[in-house]
Write a protein that holds these residues in place. Structure first.
Motif, PDB file in Angstrom:
ATOM      1  N   HIS A 179     -10.762 -14.012  14.770  1.00  0.00           N
ATOM      2  CA  HIS A 179      -9.781 -13.800  15.828  1.00  0.00           C
ATOM      3  C   HIS A 179      -9.846 -14.924  16.858  1.00  0.00           C
ATOM      4  CE1 HIS A 179      -9.449  -9.459  14.739  1.00  0.00           C
ATOM      5  NE2 HIS A 179      -8.234  -9.678  15.180  1.00  0.00           N
TER       6      HIS A 179
ATOM      7  N   TYR B  43       0.862  -1.187   0.000  1.00  0.00           N
ATOM      8  CA  TYR B  43       0.000   0.000   0.000  1.00  0.00           C
ATOM      9  C   TYR B  43       0.888   1.223   0.000  1.00  0.00           C
ATOM     10  CZ  TYR B  43      -4.036  -2.843   1.451  1.00  0.00           C
ATOM     11  OH  TYR B  43      -5.053  -3.764   1.516  1.00  0.00           O
TER      12      TYR B  43
ATOM     13  N   SER C  87      -4.228  -8.354  14.680  1.00  0.00           N
ATOM     14  CA  SER C  87      -4.769  -7.192  13.990  1.00  0.00           C
ATOM     15  C   SER C  87      -3.656  -6.531  13.166  1.00  0.00           C
ATOM     16  CB  SER C  87      -5.323  -6.211  15.024  1.00  0.00           C
ATOM     17  OG  SER C  87      -5.909  -5.130  14.352  1.00  0.00           O
ATOM     18  N   GLY C  88      -3.967  -6.210  11.910  1.00  0.00           N
ATOM     19  CA  GLY C  88      -2.985  -5.562  11.048  1.00  0.00           C
ATOM     20  C   GLY C  88      -2.042  -6.526  10.349  1.00  0.00           C
ATOM     21  N   SER C  89      -2.268  -7.833  10.511  1.00  0.00           N
ATOM     22  CA  SER C  89      -1.341  -8.812   9.928  1.00  0.00           C
ATOM     23  C   SER C  89      -1.556  -9.027   8.429  1.00  0.00           C
ATOM     24  CB  SER C  89      -1.450 -10.147  10.675  1.00  0.00           C
ATOM     25  OG  SER C  89      -2.781 -10.615  10.658  1.00  0.00           O
ATOM     26  N   GLY C  90      -2.690  -8.539   7.903  1.00  0.00           N
ATOM     27  CA  GLY C  90      -2.916  -8.651   6.460  1.00  0.00           C
ATOM     28  C   GLY C  90      -4.059  -9.569   6.060  1.00  0.00           C
ATOM     29  N   LYS C  91      -4.878  -9.989   7.023  1.00  0.00           N
ATOM     30  CA  LYS C  91      -5.957 -10.946   6.748  1.00  0.00           C
ATOM     31  C   LYS C  91      -6.984 -10.387   5.764  1.00  0.00           C
ATOM     32  CE  LYS C  91      -7.150 -11.188  11.094  1.00  0.00           C
ATOM     33  NZ  LYS C  91      -6.213 -10.167  11.624  1.00  0.00           N
ATOM     34  N   SER C  92      -7.476  -9.185   6.056  1.00  0.00           N
ATOM     35  CA  SER C  92      -8.500  -8.609   5.171  1.00  0.00           C
ATOM     36  C   SER C  92      -7.905  -8.284   3.803  1.00  0.00           C
ATOM     37  CB  SER C  92      -9.100  -7.343   5.790  1.00  0.00           C
ATOM     38  OG  SER C  92      -9.798  -7.659   6.972  1.00  0.00           O
ATOM     39  N   THR C  93      -6.658  -7.844   3.789  1.00  0.00           N
ATOM     40  CA  THR C  93      -5.979  -7.572   2.517  1.00  0.00           C
ATOM     41  C   THR C  93      -5.958  -8.834   1.669  1.00  0.00           C
ATOM     42  OG1 THR C  93      -4.602  -5.906   3.595  1.00  0.00           O
ATOM     43  CG2 THR C  93      -3.787  -6.809   1.510  1.00  0.00           C
TER      44      THR C  93
HETATM   45  N1  LIG Z   1      -6.017   0.893   1.880  1.00  0.00           N
HETATM   46  C1  LIG Z   1      -4.930   0.853   2.676  1.00  0.00           C
HETATM   47  N2  LIG Z   1      -3.955   1.796   2.564  1.00  0.00           N
HETATM   48  C2  LIG Z   1      -2.869   1.746   3.345  1.00  0.00           C
HETATM   49  N3  LIG Z   1      -2.612   0.810   4.266  1.00  0.00           N
HETATM   50  C3  LIG Z   1      -3.545  -0.146   4.431  1.00  0.00           C
HETATM   51  C4  LIG Z   1      -4.756  -0.173   3.659  1.00  0.00           C
HETATM   52  N4  LIG Z   1      -5.492  -1.250   4.033  1.00  0.00           N
HETATM   53  C5  LIG Z   1      -4.780  -1.859   5.004  1.00  0.00           C
HETATM   54  N5  LIG Z   1      -3.611  -1.202   5.238  1.00  0.00           N
HETATM   55  C6  LIG Z   1      -2.578  -1.609   6.211  1.00  0.00           C
HETATM   56  O1  LIG Z   1      -2.174  -2.937   5.903  1.00  0.00           O
HETATM   57  C7  LIG Z   1      -2.047  -3.712   7.078  1.00  0.00           C
HETATM   58  C8  LIG Z   1      -2.915  -4.934   7.003  1.00  0.00           C
HETATM   59  O2  LIG Z   1      -4.286  -4.531   7.045  1.00  0.00           O
HETATM   60  P1  LIG Z   1      -5.479  -5.587   7.063  1.00  0.00           P
HETATM   61  O3  LIG Z   1      -6.728  -4.818   7.022  1.00  0.00           O
HETATM   62  O4  LIG Z   1      -5.258  -6.584   5.989  1.00  0.00           O
HETATM   63  O5  LIG Z   1      -5.251  -6.267   8.490  1.00  0.00           O
HETATM   64  P2  LIG Z   1      -6.125  -7.370   9.254  1.00  0.00           P
HETATM   65  O6  LIG Z   1      -5.230  -8.520   9.511  1.00  0.00           O
HETATM   66  O7  LIG Z   1      -7.372  -7.621   8.504  1.00  0.00           O
HETATM   67  O8  LIG Z   1      -6.429  -6.640  10.630  1.00  0.00           O
HETATM   68  P3  LIG Z   1      -7.760  -6.705  11.572  1.00  0.00           P
HETATM   69  O9  LIG Z   1      -7.674  -8.009  12.305  1.00  0.00           O
HETATM   70  O10 LIG Z   1      -7.565  -5.548  12.495  1.00  0.00           O
HETATM   71  O11 LIG Z   1      -8.958  -6.576  10.701  1.00  0.00           O
HETATM   72  C9  LIG Z   1      -2.374  -2.785   8.258  1.00  0.00           C
HETATM   73  O12 LIG Z   1      -1.178  -2.346   8.816  1.00  0.00           O
HETATM   74  C10 LIG Z   1      -3.138  -1.661   7.617  1.00  0.00           C
HETATM   75  O13 LIG Z   1      -2.899  -0.450   8.292  1.00  0.00           O
END
Ligand SMILES: Nc1ncnc2c1ncn2[C@@H]1O[C@H](COP(=O)(O)OP(=O)(O)OP(=O)(O)O)[C@@H](O)[C@H]1O
Ligand SMILES: [Mg+2]
Length: 232
Positions: free
Chosen positions: A201, A11, A40-46
């Motif tokens: 989680h 990103y 949280s923030g590990s990249g799961k939703s990405t």
């Molecule tokens: N559109 C974006 N632009 C910039 N950084 C992003 C964007 N989306 C996510 N990130 C960053 O990428 C990292 C992974 O985000 P992601 O949403 O995949 O985490 P997650 O594992 O789903 O977390 P959670 O359990 O809190 O939902 C985080 O550090 C987040 O800040």
């Protein structure tokens, strides 16, 4: 069915780059039920956005049914989503002041399914999601959290997708309701043979899946099978 190879997602915010996924590879077979866990923030939703053809990786390949999804245009990605994928998001995005049945019929409007067929398919999906018929004509803002969840699942099912993706589908439910929702997913997996990938989680919730992928700092750190909870 799903083959992810060396996926990197970076990103860019202004001049700052952040690598949310750092060289992830795995395969998921048709009919598997997989949970994704990680801090949280590990990249799961990405990762889920990429699996769901909502976004493409910065590099690496994603084969879905042997088709390389990582190189498709926005229009082509939209076709893949409509034809193959059902989403259940944490913010369920149900239309308020609209009945349960109408909420589930909505994806069919976009898919060009008309009339009685539309109603019939929506009812079938609600039944498959374990929703009691008594609630079909209730407004979506006048039902419980667990029922909202079932409507969201029904809506994800109504287009008959082979792949169902769910991001924290039990996140805001009490544990009993969460268990019931997970049993619904298990039934969809076992009886209707849908492939399911679900972020959670909670270990307890993840144990309903066949397999758990653990993500940390954008990397796959563990991939293990579970001792599968039984449907009661
Ligand atoms: N559109 C974006 N632009 C910039 N950084 C992003 C964007 N989306 C996510 N990130 C960053 O990428 C990292 C992974 O985000 P992601 O949403 O995949 O985490 P997650 O594992 O789903 O977390 P959670 O359990 O809190 O939902 C985080 O550090 C987040 O800040
Ligand atoms: Mg997330």
């Amino acid at each position: 069915m799903i083959e992810i190879k060396n996926i990197i997602k970076t990103y860019k915010t202004g001049d700052v780059e952040f690598q949310a996924l750092n060289d992830i590879s795995f395969t998921i077979k048709d009919g598997e039920f997989v949970a994704i866990m990680g801090p949280s923030g590990s990249g799961k939703s990405t990762l889920m956005h990429i699996l769901g053809a909502l976004d493409i990786p910065t590099s690496g390949t994603y084969l879905l049914d042997k088709k390389d999804v990582s190189v498709l245009s926005d229009d082509e990605l939209a076709d893949i989503r409509r034809d193959k994928i059902g989403f259940v998001f944490q913010a369920f995005n149900l239309l308020p002041r609209t009945t349960v049945l109408r909420n589930v019929m909505l994806p069919l409007v976009y898919a060009g399914v008309h009339g009685a067929k539309r109603i019939e398919r929506a009812k079938e999906a609600l039944e498959a999601a374990g929703m009691d018929e008594a609630h079909f004509h209730h407004m979506s803002n006048q039902i419980s959290g667990g029922q909202i969840q079932r409507v969201a699942i029904a809506r994800a099912l109504v287009n008959n997708p082979s792949l169902i993706l769910a991001d924290e589908p039990t996140g805001n439910l009490d544990s009993k309701t969460g268990e019931i929702v997970m049993e619904t997913f298990q039934k969809l997996n076992k009886e209707l043979k849908r492939t399911i990938i679900l972020i959670t989680h909670e270990q307890e919730i993840a144990e309903h899946a066949d397999r758990i992928l653990f993500i940390k700092d954008g990397k796959l750190v563990e991939d293990r099978t579970t001792r599968k909870k039984k449907i009661l």
